[in-house]
Design a protein around this motif. Structure first.
Motif, mmCIF file in Angstrom:
data_model
loop_
_atom_site.group_PDB
_atom_site.id
_atom_site.type_symbol
_atom_site.label_atom_id
_atom_site.label_comp_id
_atom_site.label_asym_id
_atom_site.label_seq_id
_atom_site.Cartn_x
_atom_site.Cartn_y
_atom_site.Cartn_z
ATOM 1 N N LYS A 1 -55.253 42.386 16.937
ATOM 2 C CA LYS A 1 -55.041 43.090 15.673
ATOM 3 C C LYS A 1 -56.037 42.624 14.613
ATOM 4 N N ILE A 2 -56.324 41.325 14.594
ATOM 5 C CA ILE A 2 -57.326 40.823 13.648
ATOM 6 C C ILE A 2 -58.701 41.388 13.988
ATOM 7 N N ALA A 3 -59.063 41.354 15.275
ATOM 8 C CA ALA A 3 -60.350 41.906 15.703
ATOM 9 C C ALA A 3 -60.464 43.386 15.341
ATOM 10 N N ASP A 4 -59.396 44.142 15.550
ATOM 11 C CA ASP A 4 -59.392 45.569 15.224
ATOM 12 C C ASP A 4 -59.638 45.796 13.734
ATOM 13 N N TYR A 5 -59.045 44.960 12.881
ATOM 14 C CA TYR A 5 -59.243 45.116 11.439
ATOM 15 C C TYR A 5 -60.707 44.878 11.070
ATOM 16 N N PHE A 6 -61.301 43.852 11.646
ATOM 17 C CA PHE A 6 -62.724 43.614 11.386
ATOM 18 C C PHE A 6 -63.569 44.776 11.914
ATOM 19 N N GLN A 7 -63.250 45.245 13.106
ATOM 20 C CA GLN A 7 -64.018 46.321 13.735
ATOM 21 C C GLN A 7 -63.987 47.598 12.891
ATOM 22 N N ARG A 8 -62.819 47.945 12.383
ATOM 23 C CA ARG A 8 -62.669 49.250 11.725
ATOM 24 C C ARG A 8 -62.770 49.207 10.214
ATOM 25 N N GLU A 9 -62.447 48.070 9.604
ATOM 26 C CA GLU A 9 -62.365 48.018 8.148
ATOM 27 C C GLU A 9 -63.459 47.174 7.492
ATOM 28 N N LEU A 10 -63.809 46.044 8.095
ATOM 29 C CA LEU A 10 -64.744 45.133 7.432
ATOM 30 C C LEU A 10 -66.186 45.314 7.908
ATOM 31 N N LEU A 11 -66.408 45.376 9.205
ATOM 32 C CA LEU A 11 -67.790 45.553 9.683
ATOM 33 C C LEU A 11 -68.455 46.810 9.137
ATOM 34 N N PRO A 12 -67.763 47.955 9.060
ATOM 35 C CA PRO A 12 -68.431 49.142 8.510
ATOM 36 C C PRO A 12 -68.884 48.972 7.058
ATOM 37 N N ARG B 132 -63.909 37.069 22.066
ATOM 38 C CA ARG B 132 -63.894 37.866 23.293
ATOM 39 C C ARG B 132 -62.873 38.997 23.172
ATOM 40 N N SER B 133 -62.475 39.333 21.937
ATOM 41 C CA SER B 133 -61.364 40.272 21.712
ATOM 42 C C SER B 133 -61.759 41.590 21.080
ATOM 43 N N PHE B 134 -63.059 41.809 20.829
ATOM 44 C CA PHE B 134 -63.499 43.051 20.192
ATOM 45 C C PHE B 134 -63.663 44.169 21.220
ATOM 46 N N PRO B 135 -63.358 45.410 20.847
ATOM 47 C CA PRO B 135 -63.061 45.914 19.500
ATOM 48 C C PRO B 135 -61.634 45.694 19.027
ATOM 49 N N GLY B 136 -60.803 45.070 19.809
ATOM 50 C CA GLY B 136 -59.428 44.832 19.389
ATOM 51 C C GLY B 136 -58.546 46.052 19.529
ATOM 52 N N ARG B 137 -57.278 45.866 19.136
ATOM 53 C CA ARG B 137 -56.300 46.967 19.190
ATOM 54 C C ARG B 137 -55.318 46.815 18.039
ATOM 55 N N ILE C 91 -74.426 34.150 27.552
ATOM 56 C CA ILE C 91 -74.060 34.212 28.962
ATOM 57 C C ILE C 91 -72.856 35.120 29.179
ATOM 58 N N ASP C 92 -72.191 35.534 28.092
ATOM 59 C CA ASP C 92 -71.023 36.406 28.204
ATOM 60 C C ASP C 92 -70.876 37.167 26.903
ATOM 61 N N ALA C 93 -71.380 38.410 26.841
ATOM 62 C CA ALA C 93 -71.406 39.181 25.599
ATOM 63 C C ALA C 93 -70.253 40.162 25.473
ATOM 64 N N VAL C 94 -69.402 40.259 26.486
ATOM 65 C CA VAL C 94 -68.320 41.245 26.472
ATOM 66 C C VAL C 94 -67.260 40.837 25.450
ATOM 67 N N GLY C 95 -66.902 41.775 24.569
ATOM 68 C CA GLY C 95 -65.844 41.533 23.597
ATOM 69 C C GLY C 95 -66.229 40.681 22.410
ATOM 70 N N MET C 96 -67.526 40.413 22.240
ATOM 71 C CA MET C 96 -67.935 39.481 21.197
ATOM 72 C C MET C 96 -68.097 40.177 19.848
ATOM 73 N N TYR C 97 -67.843 39.408 18.800
ATOM 74 C CA TYR C 97 -67.988 39.868 17.425
ATOM 75 C C TYR C 97 -69.429 40.286 17.152
ATOM 76 N N ASP C 98 -70.381 39.477 17.627
ATOM 77 C CA ASP C 98 -71.779 39.813 17.375
ATOM 78 C C ASP C 98 -72.170 41.117 18.056
ATOM 79 N N THR C 99 -71.668 41.346 19.259
ATOM 80 C CA THR C 99 -71.947 42.607 19.942
ATOM 81 C C THR C 99 -71.396 43.789 19.149
ATOM 82 N N ALA C 100 -70.172 43.646 18.629
ATOM 83 C CA ALA C 100 -69.564 44.709 17.824
ATOM 84 C C ALA C 100 -70.418 45.017 16.597
ATOM 85 N N ALA C 101 -70.883 43.972 15.911
ATOM 86 C CA ALA C 101 -71.692 44.170 14.710
ATOM 87 C C ALA C 101 -73.042 44.798 15.047
#
Length: 334
Positions: free
Chosen positions: A127-138, A114-119, A191-201
């Motif tokens: 911070k972990i979510a942010d690294y996945f969002q900006r560095e690993l998912l792309p 529930r922490s994406f895209p992170g900061r 039932i709750d997609a806000v901030g999810m890893y799958d939504t980010a991907a």
């Protein structure tokens, strides 16, 4: 994104180097027992030339074990000679939660999913979510994130993807689900997609696949076997690992609406009236919640709002108001 400060996480692996590398995503974390300490998140990179990239994660929630068991094993055994492209393996994504055996991080109570895209300047979890969002998912073409029920839910073992607006993206995701070849395959509704890893991907256009494999805060031999065989099947299906997909029989399920879910309205002790995988009729009592403060009080009945089969149930014997007590799904003829 460009206005954000750089991620504080430093990888000890080179994502562009061929071969096998075992290292860490090192996140500085100053605390009482280590002024210049770090959170050391294990990571493995297996690369052999150009090709597609798979990003494989477990431990998004720290009390779910099939994913970490499958991915630590894969990191140890995957031969780069059998790989065309890159496999990035993070067996315990929310490493502090994983080490504590809890759903959320003991450091900041952060729920990774529930922490994406992170900061980059947020909490440890952000911070972990942010690294996945900006560095690993792309980097990834296909993203596979293992889940189970953790300590509070138990599921029939299924692999899943979401219904998406982009039907080409959706088709690729469901093809990967079919390749995983779990006993059940789910067209999933969150039932709750806000901030999810799958939504980010998915918003990046990635093929995203997930699972729910058992639960109860442990693993079973059967569900670990499903995870280990399934992830190799997906990698073979994607053309990243050599070999044929080992297909088994799967039953497709759908979660068509919010009527799939039932929630407790009172605290108490739960009595499950239907076992996992059994059929349920609309209006049937699927669970009873017994008051425990005094004797002589009738239990609250939880009734199904649709027909289907029981795909998930609350696991511990005690529940609180608001807890999800059951999830129904509908069998789909393919």
């Amino acid at each position: 994104m460009s206005a954000l400060r750089p991620s504080p996480i430093a990888p000890t692996v080179d994502f562009e180097r061929d071969g096998v590398q075992h290292g860490f995503l090192r996140l500085p974390y100053s605390r009482d027992d280590s002024a210049w300490g770090s959170v050391m998140i294990p990571v493995c990179v297996v690369r052999n030339g150009k090709g597609s990239t798979a990003l494989l994660t477990g431990g998004n929630h720290g009390d779910e074990y099939e994913g970490p068991l499958a991915l630590y094993e894969l990191a140890r055994t995957l031969d780069p000679r059998n790989v065309s492209g890159t496999v990035i393996i993070v067996p315990a994504m929310n490493y502090p939660a994983f080490r504590a055996g809890t759903r959320t991080s003991p450091i900041d109570k952060g729920n990774m999913n529930r922490s994406f895209p992170g900061r980059p300047d947020g909490t440890v979890t952000e911070k972990i979510a942010d690294y996945f969002q900006r560095e690993l998912l792309p980097r990834a073409d296909i993203v596979f994130d293992f889940h189970s029920g953790g300590k509070t839910l138990d599921f029939v073992p299924f692999c899943a993807a979401h219904t998406l607006p982009d039907k080409a993206q959706e088709k690729k995701a469901f093809a990967a689900v079919e390749a995983f070849s779990a006993p059940f395959s789910m067209r999933m509704t969150e039932i709750d997609a806000v901030g999810m890893y799958d939504t980010a991907a998915e918003e990046m256009g990635k093929v995203f696949v997930t699972t729910e494999l058992g639960g109860g805060g442990t693993s079973r031999a059967e569900t670990v076997r499903i995870a280990r065989r399934g992830i190799l099947n997906v990698l073979r299906h994607a053309g990243i690992v050599d070999g044929a997909v080992e297909k088994g029989r799967t039953q497709w399920l759908d979660m068509p609406s919010g009527d799939c879910f039932a929630f407790a309205e009172d605290d108490g002790m739960i009595e499950t009236m239907v076992d996992l995988g059994e059929p349920v009729e609309n209006g049937q009592v699927v669970a009873r919640i017994h008051p425990v403060g005094r004797t002589g009080q009738a239990p609250q009945e939880i009734r199904a709002r649709m027909s289907g089969l029981l795909a998930a149930r609350h696991f511990p014997g005690l529940v609180k108001a608001g807890d999800c007590v059951s999830v129904l799904a509908v069998a789909v003829q393919e």
